[in-house]
Design an enzyme around this catalytic site. Structure first.
Site, PDB file in Angstrom:
ATOM      1  N   GLY A 127       0.865  -1.221   0.022  1.00 58.96           N
ATOM      2  CA  GLY A 127       0.001  -0.120  -0.166  1.00 58.96           C
ATOM      3  C   GLY A 127       0.794   1.311   0.016  1.00 58.96           C
TER       4      GLY A 127
ATOM      5  N   SER B  72       6.401  -4.448  -2.312  1.00 60.15           N
ATOM      6  CA  SER B  72       6.255  -3.176  -2.575  1.00 60.15           C
ATOM      7  C   SER B  72       6.357  -2.370  -1.057  1.00 60.15           C
ATOM      8  CB  SER B  72       4.681  -2.898  -3.217  1.00 60.15           C
ATOM      9  OG  SER B  72       4.530  -1.837  -3.995  1.00 60.15           O
ATOM     10  N   TRP B  73       5.496  -1.483  -0.978  1.00 68.06           N
ATOM     11  CA  TRP B  73       5.429  -0.604   0.451  1.00 68.06           C
ATOM     12  C   TRP B  73       5.635  -1.847   1.538  1.00 68.06           C
ATOM     13  CZ3 TRP B  73       6.475   2.941   3.652  1.00 68.06           C
ATOM     14  CH2 TRP B  73       6.126   2.838   4.907  1.00 68.06           C
TER      15      TRP B  73
ATOM     16  N   ASP C  75       9.240  -3.751 -14.106  1.00 65.21           N
ATOM     17  CA  ASP C  75       8.414  -3.086 -13.169  1.00 65.21           C
ATOM     18  C   ASP C  75       8.606  -1.339 -13.318  1.00 65.21           C
ATOM     19  OD1 ASP C  75       7.641  -1.850 -10.740  1.00 65.21           O
ATOM     20  OD2 ASP C  75       8.339  -3.402  -9.571  1.00 65.21           O
TER      21      ASP C  75
ATOM     22  N   HIS D 159       5.517  -5.079 -11.630  1.00 64.43           N
ATOM     23  CA  HIS D 159       5.314  -4.795 -10.247  1.00 64.43           C
ATOM     24  C   HIS D 159       4.473  -5.746  -9.610  1.00 64.43           C
ATOM     25  CE1 HIS D 159       5.880  -2.270  -6.698  1.00 64.43           C
ATOM     26  NE2 HIS D 159       4.511  -2.352  -6.670  1.00 64.43           N
TER      27      HIS D 159
END
Length: 320
Positions: A43, A115-116, A271, A299
């Site tokens: 997120g 990711s986050w 990505d 991604h």
């Protein structure tokens, strides 16, 4: 082709008071006597998913999942404009993870995310390396301001029409201005219509960046339920407008603290949102880490990325 493990339900779950009026949701599935592992979702603000449970062999892992502050089943929810975001920072989330570990009586655990989630994993592991047994990361980010600027401005050179709409939705921000900060203000506006438009514009841009690896009908951001979408945009813009409260390059400079922790980095060469150079820089700064570049992946990954993730998790479950 590797397949996911069968669906599994939590054998334990609850709500943990982490202070500042925040209560986070957590759940545990798999083998109560198995190897502890924590799923750190992305997120920021996406919330944990049932899919993530199926990455782990339920006979060998004790898998912990949680919803970070303000999202999923945690309260208060960031979709409510009255929710105070002052106590929702990277430092708070790191402390929440440590409090959850203590609450569950876990000495050391494997960390998995992307990711986050990879940024938060690195922040936690560099602060508490003695609490981490292994790390598996897919889609590496460190949330440097340079990475944020690429995602919300630089990559616009590949999607100029969509980026012009994203810029227009920011309410008059200059092309070289604080675009993410403008959206953070709009996402917290007391006017529901203002918040709704900002949320829609932000999600449309995120979907555009991913459009090269999804089909036209797939809208991973716009297609989320309304409250989840609203919370996600508010939390993302809040974090990214503050550079995740990290000094520029802090996590790369601190990667030497991870020496001795077995790690696997998996990153798609295609990505667009998080270019490969960040994963490469981390692999050069973290002694002994393995970097696998997935040639045809972006991604969101794909079957090849999934195979590498499952392979790493299975290997670590076996003690390798």
């Amino acid at each position: 082709m590797t397949v996911l493990y069968p669906p599994v339900e939590p054998y334990d779950k609850g709500m943990l008071d982490v202070g500042d009026g925040n209560v986070i949701y957590w759940e545990v599935c798999g083998n109560p006597e198995g190897k502890p592992a924590l799923v750190v979702h992305g997120g920021p603000g996406s919330g944990c998913t049932e899919h993530a449970r199926r990455l782990f062999d339920p006979a060998r892992y004790r898998v912990v999942l949680f919803d970070q502050r303000g999202c999923g089943r945690s309260t208060p929810h960031a979709s409510d404009p009255a929710t105070d975001m002052r106590h929702n920072t990277t430092g708070h989330l790191v402390a929440d993870m440590e409090r959850l570990r203590e609450h569950l009586g876990i000495g050391r655990w494997l960390l998995y995310g992307g990711s986050w989630g990879s940024t938060l994993i690195l922040a936690y592991a560099e602060r508490h390396p003695e609490r981490v047994s292994e790390i598996v990361i897919a889609a590496v980010t460190t949330t440097r301001r340079s990475e944020i600027d690429w995602l919300y401005r630089g990559v616009g050179r590949y999607f100029p029409e969509q980026w012009e709409r994203f810029l227009a939705g920011s309410g008059g921000t200059a092309r070289d201005g604080d675009l993410v900060g403008a959206y953070a203000r709009l996402a917290a506006d007391p006017d529901e219509e203002v918040r709704a438009k900002a949320t829609a514009d932000w999600c449309a841009w995120e979907d555009a960046v991913l459009s090269g690896e999804t089909n036209v009908a797939s809208r991973p951001y716009t297609g989320r339920p309304a409250a989840a979408r609203t919370a996600l945009v508010r939390i993302c813009s809040h974090y990214f407008s503050h550079g995740a409260w990290l000094e520029e390059g802090e996590l790369l400079r601190g990667a030497h603290r991870l020496a001795g922790i077995p790690g696997v980095l998996i990153h798609g060469r295609l990505d667009m949102g998080s270019p490969l150079d960040t994963a490469w820089e981390l692999s050069r700064a973290w002694p002994g880490v393995e970097l696998t570049v997935v040639e045809e992946a972006g991604h969101m990954g794909g079957q090849d990325t999934l195979d590498h993730v499952l392979g790493a998790l299975d290997r670590f479950a076996a003690g390798g």
